[in-house]
Design a protein around this motif. Structure first.
Motif, PDB file in Angstrom:
ATOM      1  N   ARG A 149       0.866  -1.189   0.000  1.00 36.99           N
ATOM      2  CA  ARG A 149       0.000   0.000   0.000  1.00 36.99           C
ATOM      3  C   ARG A 149       0.895   1.229   0.000  1.00 36.99           C
ATOM      4  NH1 ARG A 149       0.755  -1.616   5.151  1.00 36.99           N
ATOM      5  NH2 ARG A 149       0.973  -0.026   6.769  1.00 36.99           N
ATOM      6  N   PRO A 150       0.386   2.368  -0.483  1.00 39.71           N
ATOM      7  CA  PRO A 150       1.208   3.582  -0.518  1.00 39.71           C
ATOM      8  C   PRO A 150       1.363   4.196   0.860  1.00 39.71           C
ATOM      9  CG  PRO A 150      -0.999   4.056  -1.299  1.00 39.71           C
ATOM     10  CD  PRO A 150      -0.938   2.563  -1.079  1.00 39.71           C
ATOM     11  N   GLY A 151       2.484   4.915   1.042  1.00 37.45           N
ATOM     12  CA  GLY A 151       2.652   5.697   2.260  1.00 37.45           C
ATOM     13  C   GLY A 151       3.277   4.957   3.421  1.00 37.45           C
ATOM     14  N   VAL A 152       3.870   3.764   3.201  1.00 33.02           N
ATOM     15  CA  VAL A 152       4.475   3.028   4.304  1.00 33.02           C
ATOM     16  C   VAL A 152       5.726   3.745   4.797  1.00 33.02           C
ATOM     17  CG1 VAL A 152       5.571   0.864   4.981  1.00 33.02           C
ATOM     18  CG2 VAL A 152       3.508   0.825   3.574  1.00 33.02           C
ATOM     19  N   PHE A 178      -1.437  14.316 -12.871  1.00 31.73           N
ATOM     20  CA  PHE A 178      -1.324  13.370 -13.982  1.00 31.73           C
ATOM     21  C   PHE A 178      -2.075  13.955 -15.174  1.00 31.73           C
ATOM     22  CE2 PHE A 178      -1.975  10.328 -10.236  1.00 31.73           C
ATOM     23  CZ  PHE A 178      -0.648  10.407  -9.866  1.00 31.73           C
ATOM     24  N   ASP A 179      -1.340  14.371 -16.198  1.00 31.84           N
ATOM     25  CA  ASP A 179      -1.987  14.959 -17.373  1.00 31.84           C
ATOM     26  C   ASP A 179      -2.742  13.920 -18.181  1.00 31.84           C
ATOM     27  OD1 ASP A 179      -1.059  17.542 -16.834  1.00 31.84           O
ATOM     28  OD2 ASP A 179       0.883  17.102 -17.764  1.00 31.84           O
ATOM     29  N   ASP A 180      -2.261  12.690 -18.169  1.00 34.96           N
ATOM     30  CA  ASP A 180      -2.911  11.599 -18.891  1.00 34.96           C
ATOM     31  C   ASP A 180      -3.744  10.795 -17.895  1.00 34.96           C
ATOM     32  OD1 ASP A 180      -3.651   9.343 -20.279  1.00 34.96           O
ATOM     33  OD2 ASP A 180      -1.648   8.869 -21.022  1.00 34.96           O
ATOM     34  N   PRO A 181      -5.069  10.705 -18.089  1.00 36.04           N
ATOM     35  CA  PRO A 181      -5.903   9.960 -17.131  1.00 36.04           C
ATOM     36  C   PRO A 181      -5.511   8.490 -17.009  1.00 36.04           C
ATOM     37  CG  PRO A 181      -7.148  10.511 -19.128  1.00 36.04           C
ATOM     38  CD  PRO A 181      -5.872  11.281 -19.182  1.00 36.04           C
ATOM     39  N   MET A 182      -4.873   7.937 -18.052  1.00 35.60           N
ATOM     40  CA  MET A 182      -4.446   6.542 -17.980  1.00 35.60           C
ATOM     41  C   MET A 182      -3.379   6.333 -16.914  1.00 35.60           C
ATOM     42  SD  MET A 182      -6.194   4.568 -19.884  1.00 35.60           S
ATOM     43  CE  MET A 182      -5.149   3.115 -19.755  1.00 35.60           C
ATOM     44  N   VAL A 183      -2.562   7.345 -16.660  1.00 31.92           N
ATOM     45  CA  VAL A 183      -1.506   7.203 -15.651  1.00 31.92           C
ATOM     46  C   VAL A 183      -2.117   6.981 -14.269  1.00 31.92           C
ATOM     47  CG1 VAL A 183       0.376   8.391 -14.460  1.00 31.92           C
ATOM     48  CG2 VAL A 183       0.221   8.487 -16.951  1.00 31.92           C
ATOM     49  N   GLY A 184      -3.093   7.798 -13.905  1.00 33.63           N
ATOM     50  CA  GLY A 184      -3.759   7.620 -12.622  1.00 33.63           C
ATOM     51  C   GLY A 184      -4.396   6.242 -12.506  1.00 33.63           C
ATOM     52  N   LEU A 185      -5.004   5.782 -13.590  1.00 36.23           N
ATOM     53  CA  LEU A 185      -5.611   4.457 -13.600  1.00 36.23           C
ATOM     54  C   LEU A 185      -4.552   3.379 -13.399  1.00 36.23           C
ATOM     55  CD1 LEU A 185      -8.111   2.647 -14.140  1.00 36.23           C
ATOM     56  CD2 LEU A 185      -7.518   2.743 -16.563  1.00 36.23           C
ATOM     57  N   HIS A 186      -3.437   3.498 -14.127  1.00 37.60           N
ATOM     58  CA  HIS A 186      -2.360   2.513 -14.001  1.00 37.60           C
ATOM     59  C   HIS A 186      -1.810   2.460 -12.573  1.00 37.60           C
ATOM     60  CE1 HIS A 186      -1.334   2.765 -18.582  1.00 37.60           C
ATOM     61  NE2 HIS A 186      -2.408   2.045 -18.333  1.00 37.60           N
ATOM     62  N   LEU A 187      -1.623   3.627 -11.965  1.00 38.40           N
ATOM     63  CA  LEU A 187      -1.075   3.664 -10.613  1.00 38.40           C
ATOM     64  C   LEU A 187      -2.061   3.097  -9.602  1.00 38.40           C
ATOM     65  CD1 LEU A 187       0.778   7.105 -10.612  1.00 38.40           C
ATOM     66  CD2 LEU A 187       1.698   4.825 -11.034  1.00 38.40           C
ATOM     67  N   ALA A 188      -3.337   3.236  -9.872  1.00 40.22           N
ATOM     68  CA  ALA A 188      -4.337   2.602  -9.015  1.00 40.22           C
ATOM     69  C   ALA A 188      -4.238   1.080  -9.129  1.00 40.22           C
ATOM     70  CB  ALA A 188      -5.739   3.078  -9.400  1.00 40.22           C
ATOM     71  N   TRP A 189      -3.999   0.569 -10.332  1.00 41.81           N
ATOM     72  CA  TRP A 189      -3.817  -0.872 -10.512  1.00 41.81           C
ATOM     73  C   TRP A 189      -2.639  -1.383  -9.689  1.00 41.81           C
ATOM     74  CZ3 TRP A 189      -4.119  -1.066 -16.610  1.00 41.81           C
ATOM     75  CH2 TRP A 189      -5.448  -0.890 -17.010  1.00 41.81           C
ATOM     76  N   ILE A 193      -1.679   4.406  -5.302  1.00 40.41           N
ATOM     77  CA  ILE A 193      -2.574   5.507  -4.929  1.00 40.41           C
ATOM     78  C   ILE A 193      -3.532   5.012  -3.855  1.00 40.41           C
ATOM     79  CG2 ILE A 193      -4.495   6.920  -5.789  1.00 40.41           C
ATOM     80  CD1 ILE A 193      -3.048   7.148  -8.411  1.00 40.41           C
ATOM     81  N   LYS A 194      -3.795   5.862  -2.889  1.00 42.21           N
ATOM     82  CA  LYS A 194      -4.685   5.497  -1.791  1.00 42.21           C
ATOM     83  C   LYS A 194      -6.027   4.996  -2.331  1.00 42.21           C
ATOM     84  CE  LYS A 194      -6.126   7.310   2.694  1.00 42.21           C
ATOM     85  NZ  LYS A 194      -6.139   8.526   3.562  1.00 42.21           N
ATOM     86  N   ASP A 195      -6.450   3.823  -1.871  1.00 41.81           N
ATOM     87  CA  ASP A 195      -7.608   3.182  -2.498  1.00 41.81           C
ATOM     88  C   ASP A 195      -8.961   3.728  -2.062  1.00 41.81           C
ATOM     89  OD1 ASP A 195      -7.833   2.148   0.038  1.00 41.81           O
ATOM     90  OD2 ASP A 195      -7.464   0.056  -0.524  1.00 41.81           O
ATOM     91  N   THR A 196      -8.942   4.767  -1.224  1.00 42.35           N
ATOM     92  CA  THR A 196     -10.225   5.358  -0.817  1.00 42.35           C
ATOM     93  C   THR A 196     -10.655   6.504  -1.721  1.00 42.35           C
ATOM     94  OG1 THR A 196      -9.046   6.799   0.734  1.00 42.35           O
ATOM     95  CG2 THR A 196      -9.940   4.735   1.615  1.00 42.35           C
ATOM     96  N   ILE A 197      -9.838   6.817  -2.739  1.00 43.77           N
ATOM     97  CA  ILE A 197     -10.182   7.985  -3.569  1.00 43.77           C
ATOM     98  C   ILE A 197     -10.751   7.580  -4.931  1.00 43.77           C
ATOM     99  CG2 ILE A 197      -8.384   9.334  -2.427  1.00 43.77           C
ATOM    100  CD1 ILE A 197      -6.891   9.250  -5.161  1.00 43.77           C
TER     101      ILE A 197
END
Length: 285
Positions: A149-152, A178-189, A193-197
Motif C-alpha cells: 500500500r502507498p505511504g508506508v 497526472f496529465d494523462d488519465p491513464m496514468v492515474g488508472l495505471h497507478l491505481a492498478w 494511490i490510496k484506495d479510498t479515492i
C-alpha cells in the motif's frame, strides 16, 4: 457492470511535496541515483519530476518486480529506455534474486564518482514500486517497513550496507498532476494511490478488459472460466461465480470480485503481465 469512461484519478498528499523538497536539499551529498519503477508499468510508475534534480548524477533505473512482468515486453522496454532517455544504466530487477543483487552492487562500485570508498546512493521511486524491498535486500536485513500500500515509508533515513554503500531511503513520491488519465488508472492498478479515492469496481473493470485483450489464457486459467461467446458482464459474472462471491439473494458480489481481480494482479497471481508497451508514441514527461 457498466461501460463507463476512464475514472480521472489524482492524488498528491502534503507529505510528498515535503519529501520532494528534502530530497532536492540532499542531492549535493549524493553520488548515485537508484530509481525504482515497476516493470509491469515502467512509464506510468516513473516519476517525471525525478529528472529535475538527478540530471547531473549517475543514474541507475531498476525495472523492479521483473519476475511479475512479461519477459518479452520487458526486453522491449530495456531497449526503449536505452535508446530514448539519458539514463546511463537500466536493469531488470527482482529484489529477491541474489544474482541480480550482486550485479547491482558491482555496477554501483564500477561507477566513476567521488568518494568511492563509501558511495552515497539516493533510492527513490513512487509508492509501492518495491523501493523498501530493494533497500532491505541490499543491506541484508529488514531495516525499512514494507507493505502493499502507498505511504508506508514516511521519512528519510540513511542506511549502510555491508558493501560500503550508504543508502538514502525516501518516501514514495508521485507528481502533482497526472496529465494523462491513464496514468492515474495505471497507478491505481499497482496500488500506488490510496484506495479510498477511487471506485474499485471501475478500475478493476478497466484492468480486466486489458487482461482479456492481451492475456486471455491467463484469465481463463486463474479463474477456471472460458471467455468464448461471453460479453464483458458475463465474464465478470463467471469470475464471481467461480469464486463463490455472492451476496444475499444469490446475486453476484461485484465489490468483492473487483477487489479479487485487483489483488490478484498486484500480487502476481494471474501471471507475468505487463500493462504498457513501448511504441513510437511513448514519451517521457
Amino acid at each position: 457492470m457498466s461501460d463507463e469512461k476512464i475514472e480521472y484519478i489524482q492524488w498528491y498528499p502534503g507529505h510528498m511535496a515535503k519529501a520532494k523538497r528534502e530530497i532536492k536539499e540532499k542531492m549535493k551529498l549524493i553520488n548515485v541515483v537508484i530509481e525504482v519503477v515497476d516493470a509491469r508499468l515502467p512509464i506510468s510508475s516513473k516519476n517525471p519530476d525525478i529528472n529535475e534534480y538527478t540530471w547531473n548524477k549517475q543514474h541507475i533505473l531498476l525495472m523492479n518486480k521483473s519476475d511479475l512482468a512479461d519477459p518479452f515486453v520487458s526486453e522491449a522496454w530495456m531497449d526503449w529506455f536505452k535508446g530514448n532517455t539519458n539514463i546511463q544504466h537500466v536493469m531488470l530487477y527482482d529484489a529477491f534474486d541474489r544474482r541480480l543483487k550482486a550485479e547491482l552492487i558491482k555496477l554501483i562500485h564500477s561507477l566513476n564518482v567521488k568518494n568511492k570508498f563509501q558511495m552515497k546512493c539516493l533510492v527513490c521511486g513512487i509508492p509501492n514500486a518495491g523501493k523498501s524491498t530493494v533497500i532491505n535486500s541490499l543491506i541484508g536485513k529488514k531495516k525499512t517497513q514494507i507493505g502493499n500500500r502507498p505511504g508506508v515509508t514516511r521519512g528519510q533515513q540513511w542506511l549502510s550496507t555491508p558493501d560500503n554503500l550508504m543508502l538514502l531511503d525516501t518516501p514514495g513520491i508521485l507528481w502533482p498532476k497526472f496529465d494523462d488519465p491513464m496514468v492515474g488508472l495505471h497507478l491505481a492498478w499497482l496500488g500506488s494511490i490510496k484506495d479510498t479515492i477511487y471506485e474499485k469496481e471501475n478500475i478493476a473493470a478497466d484492468l480486466l478488459k486489458y487482461l482479456i485483450a492481451y492475456y486471455p489464457k491467463y484469465v481463463e486459467n486463474i479463474y477456471k472460466i472460458t471467455l468464448e461467446n461471453k460479453n464483458f458482464v458475463e465474464i465478470y459474472d463467471a469470475i464471481a461465480k467461480s469464486r463463490g462471491l455472492l451476496i444475499k439473494g444469490g446475486e453476484y458480489d461485484y465489490s468483492r470480485t473487483s477487489e479479487l481481480i485487483l489483488n490478484d494482479f498486484k500480487n502476481g497471481r494471474i501471471g507475468r503481465i505487463t500493462l504498457e508497451r513501448p511504441t513510437s508514441k511513448t514519451f517521457m514527461g
